[in-house]
Design a protein around this motif. Structure first.
Motif, PDB file in Angstrom:
ATOM      1  N   TRP A 161      64.687 -34.904  47.391  1.00  0.00           N
ATOM      2  CA  TRP A 161      65.205 -35.949  47.893  1.00  0.00           C
ATOM      3  C   TRP A 161      66.077 -35.466  49.301  1.00  0.00           C
ATOM      4  CZ3 TRP A 161      68.469 -37.141  43.114  1.00  0.00           C
ATOM      5  CH2 TRP A 161      67.788 -37.835  42.022  1.00  0.00           C
ATOM      6  N   ARG A 187      62.229 -40.626  48.172  1.00  0.00           N
ATOM      7  CA  ARG A 187      63.311 -41.544  47.574  1.00  0.00           C
ATOM      8  C   ARG A 187      63.148 -41.532  46.012  1.00  0.00           C
ATOM      9  NH1 ARG A 187      65.243 -46.089  49.655  1.00  0.00           N
ATOM     10  NH2 ARG A 187      65.996 -47.621  47.957  1.00  0.00           N
ATOM     11  N   GLU A 191      66.044 -45.847  40.563  1.00  0.00           N
ATOM     12  CA  GLU A 191      67.115 -46.384  41.527  1.00  0.00           C
ATOM     13  C   GLU A 191      68.703 -45.792  41.154  1.00  0.00           C
ATOM     14  OE1 GLU A 191      66.657 -48.109  44.747  1.00  0.00           O
ATOM     15  OE2 GLU A 191      64.286 -47.405  44.678  1.00  0.00           O
ATOM     16  N   LEU A 211      70.780 -43.647  43.280  1.00  0.00           N
ATOM     17  CA  LEU A 211      71.256 -44.005  44.582  1.00  0.00           C
ATOM     18  C   LEU A 211      72.827 -44.130  44.627  1.00  0.00           C
ATOM     19  CD1 LEU A 211      68.599 -46.511  45.809  1.00  0.00           C
ATOM     20  CD2 LEU A 211      68.642 -44.116  46.363  1.00  0.00           C
ATOM     21  N   GLU A 220      74.001 -46.802  50.255  1.00  0.00           N
ATOM     22  CA  GLU A 220      72.973 -46.893  49.659  1.00  0.00           C
ATOM     23  C   GLU A 220      71.584 -47.111  50.214  1.00  0.00           C
ATOM     24  OE1 GLU A 220      72.633 -48.444  45.319  1.00  0.00           O
ATOM     25  OE2 GLU A 220      74.995 -47.908  45.325  1.00  0.00           O
ATOM     26  N   PHE A 250      67.789 -43.572  52.813  1.00  0.00           N
ATOM     27  CA  PHE A 250      66.349 -43.049  52.967  1.00  0.00           C
ATOM     28  C   PHE A 250      65.511 -43.771  54.123  1.00  0.00           C
ATOM     29  CE2 PHE A 250      67.471 -41.655  48.842  1.00  0.00           C
ATOM     30  CZ  PHE A 250      67.124 -40.408  48.934  1.00  0.00           C
ATOM     31  N   ASP A 251      66.365 -44.397  55.249  1.00  0.00           N
ATOM     32  CA  ASP A 251      65.715 -45.152  56.003  1.00  0.00           C
ATOM     33  C   ASP A 251      65.315 -44.257  57.156  1.00  0.00           C
ATOM     34  OD1 ASP A 251      65.883 -47.406  55.026  1.00  0.00           O
ATOM     35  OD2 ASP A 251      67.678 -48.231  55.652  1.00  0.00           O
TER      36      ASP A 251
END
Length: 83
Positions: free
Chosen positions: A54, A60, A64, A67, A78, A82-83
């Motif tokens: 991660w 990712r 979820e 997160l 959140e 991971f953008d």
């Protein structure tokens, strides 16, 4: 070239030492990155390898539910983790 001492007796004080004794005598150092990964492992209940995937590899989480915890630990929203 430095000479290798093949004895478990320390030259400066003559005290015998085992490998465990040697390990325990080493100073405790901290690494912020390792400490962070340990917190992720503890708080998310995942393996160290998963935490590395991660954090270091940007993978990712499949689930979820992790997160919010990662967001809390980092202060990153959140949706931006991971953008």
């Amino acid at each position: 070239m430095k000479a290798v001492v093949k004895s478990n007796i320390l030259p400066d004080n003559g005290i015998k030492m085992t490998l465990k004794d040697y390990y325990e005598s080493l100073p405790k150092t901290t690494s912020p990155k390792t400490e962070f990964l340990k917190r992720v492992v503890d708080e998310c209940g995942v393996s160290f390898g998963t935490a590395i995937n991660w954090a270091k590899r940007g993978m990712r989480p499949a689930d979820e539910k992790h997160l919010p915890t990662l967001s809390k630990l980092t202060g990153i929203p959140e949706e931006e983790l991971f953008d």
